[in-house]
Design a protein around this motif. Structure first.
Motif, PDB file in Angstrom:
ATOM      1  N   UNK A  37      -4.316  -5.706  -1.765  1.00 60.07           N
ATOM      2  CA  UNK A  37      -4.598  -4.688  -2.393  1.00 60.07           C
ATOM      3  C   UNK A  37      -3.134  -4.030  -3.371  1.00 60.07           C
ATOM      4  N   UNK A  38      -3.803  -3.454  -4.439  1.00 61.44           N
ATOM      5  CA  UNK A  38      -3.060  -3.011  -5.495  1.00 61.44           C
ATOM      6  C   UNK A  38      -2.433  -1.247  -4.918  1.00 61.44           C
ATOM      7  N   UNK A  39      -1.243  -1.133  -5.808  1.00 58.97           N
ATOM      8  CA  UNK A  39      -0.622   0.223  -5.254  1.00 58.97           C
ATOM      9  C   UNK A  39      -1.670   1.089  -5.553  1.00 58.97           C
ATOM     10  N   UNK A 381      -0.152  -5.788  -4.997  1.00 57.09           N
ATOM     11  CA  UNK A 381       1.267  -5.511  -4.962  1.00 57.09           C
ATOM     12  C   UNK A 381       1.805  -5.561  -3.714  1.00 57.09           C
ATOM     13  N   UNK A 382       2.881  -6.473  -3.659  1.00 57.00           N
ATOM     14  CA  UNK A 382       3.515  -6.792  -2.345  1.00 57.00           C
ATOM     15  C   UNK A 382       4.417  -5.553  -1.899  1.00 57.00           C
ATOM     16  N   UNK A 383       4.867  -4.542  -2.652  1.00 59.86           N
ATOM     17  CA  UNK A 383       5.427  -3.555  -2.117  1.00 59.86           C
ATOM     18  C   UNK A 383       4.369  -2.375  -1.470  1.00 59.86           C
ATOM     19  N   UNK A 384       3.279  -2.678  -1.501  1.00 61.42           N
ATOM     20  CA  UNK A 384       2.143  -1.707  -0.934  1.00 61.42           C
ATOM     21  C   UNK A 384       1.932  -2.459   0.447  1.00 61.42           C
ATOM     22  N   UNK A 385       1.628  -1.544   1.602  1.00 60.67           N
ATOM     23  CA  UNK A 385       1.509  -1.991   2.914  1.00 60.67           C
ATOM     24  C   UNK A 385       0.111  -2.666   3.025  1.00 60.67           C
ATOM     25  N   UNK A 386       0.212  -3.950   3.492  1.00 57.08           N
ATOM     26  CA  UNK A 386      -1.116  -4.683   3.711  1.00 57.08           C
ATOM     27  C   UNK A 386      -1.234  -4.847   5.093  1.00 57.08           C
TER      28      UNK A 386
END
Length: 404
Positions: A37-39, A381-386
């Motif tokens: 998912x994206x931010x 976005x890898x900075x968003x929790x997946x």
């Protein structure tokens, strides 16, 4: 009188008719599964359902029939008063047996082979995998040989150009398996010739890609050792030359009746931007959810290829409850646009509980810690929790059996 009783007993064993049912309901919280998912992107929550009824008939040792219908979908997908539901015939086949070990099976059927990497049932999917095919074979205690033939068309089409929903037009497959009688060793060999259409309708031509490979298993004592290798050549549906391969190795060890551990490594080749060949391995029609993490990031589309270093622990908490914990570290096979390969870490947890006979409850949770390379390869976005969570209730009884 005695002769008559024996005759009646033989007749009673000659025919069998069965009815099986399945109701499988799965609720999911998708906050990054399948596609990162994206931010700021909100999660998806839904419940899907499979309702299936299967009818089976067997006459002695020379004829077997199976018909299975299913309805699949998401709760709320159809109107309360819908006229046209999403029902389908998922199995409709006849199996004729000739003499000792020989058979012919024709119709809509599952094609499940070896560890299901190339041909599998994909039971995790709400509808599963099914093929319209003719299967010819011979089976004995040590040797099995199957030939599979399939040809698809969307209707009466002169010129035979195929643009229907099936992912191939024609398939010819030859499979051989040897299972040693005295040792826990087995080996399979497979050759598949897969035809897909290339070009525009009217002047398109069928292009064939060949997949050859082997699947090897060895299970001495408390060990479970498995390896596989496949190579692809020919041309794909885009009429591009293919030169791709994959390899896997996995070792499992049962520590005691409760605990088990396993480690493994998978490699799927990818495109390096050099030359004019497609080097990304095609997983074809396997049960992909079994491999490369439960979040299903690498089911089919992996142009850079995939490397998967994995380790797992299993535990039998009780007679009715089992647990599974898996770790994956993913890399591309070829460097991505940022000249890096590391994609990230995935952790999968699954709990299975038998509530009663024919009733199973399963639940799972997975999370992915991605990298900038993951953003390039899969988006998001890898900075968003997946993460992803799910619960499945599976009710699968045999509701009727009769013999005469």
């Amino acid at each position: 009188m005695v002769v008559a009783l024996f005759a009646l007993t033989a007749m009673a064993q000659e025919n069998q008719f069965t009815i099986d049912a399945q109701l499988r309901t799965r609720g999911e919280y998708n906050n990054g599964a399948s596609t990162p998912r994206d931010k700021g992107e909100k999660p998806a929550m839904f419940i899907n359902n499979r309702t299936r009824v299967s009818f089976g008939y067997q006459r002695g040792d020379n004829l077997e029939l199976k018909f299975s219908a299913q309805h699949t979908g998401i709760w709320g997908q159809n109107d309360m008063n819908v006229k046209d539901g999403s029902a389908a015939i998922n199995e409709a086949w006849a199996k004729l047996k000739f003499g000792e070990g020989w058979f012919a099976q024709v119709g809509r059927q599952q094609l499940v082979y070896d560890d299901e990497r190339i041909l599998g049932g994909l039971d995790w999917h709400v509808s599963g995998n099914w093929h319209d095919a003719l299967r010819l074979g011979y089976e004995s205690a040590e040797h099995k040989v199957h030939a599979i033939l399939a040809f698809n068309q969307a209707g009466v089409n002169r010129g035979n150009y195929y643009d229907g929903p099936m992912p191939y037009k024609a398939m010819q497959t030859l499979w051989y398996h040897y299972q040693a009688a005295q040792t826990p060793f087995g080996i399979s060999l497979i050759f598949m010739n897969l035809g897909r259409e290339a070009g525009e309708a009217g002047d398109g031509k069928t292009k064939y890609m060949q997949t050859i490979g082997t699947d090897i298993s060895y299970k001495p004592s408390d060990f479970d050792i498995h390896g596989a290798f496949y190579y692809q050549m020919g041309r794909n549906g885009a009429d591009t030359k293919v030169s791709a391969w994959m390899a896997s190795a996995k070792i499992g060890y049962k520590i005691d009746p409760v605990w088990g551990v396993n480690v493994g490594y998978d490699y799927r080749s990818g495109n390096d931007g050099k030359g004019d060949k497609d080097k990304a391995f095609d997983q074809l029609f396997g049960t992909h959810h079994k491999f490369y993490g439960f979040m299903d990031y690498f089911l089919r589309n992996a142009p850079y290829g995939v490397q998967d270093i994995q380790a797992g622990v299993t535990a039998k908490a009780s007679k009715k409850v089992s647990l599974l914990l898996n770790y994956h570290y993913f890399m591309t096979a070829q460097k991505a646009a940022n000249d890096k390969k590391g994609l990230g870490h995935e952790i999968d947890l699954q709990v299975t509980a038998s509530l009663m006979k024919n009733v199973t409850l399963m639940a799972g949770y997975s999370t992915m810690f991605g990298t900038e390379t993951m953003d390039i390869v899969k988006g998001g976005n890898h900075k968003s929790w997946q993460d992803w969570a799910w619960v499945t209730l599976n009710i699968n009884p045999r509701i009727f059996t009769t013999r005469w």
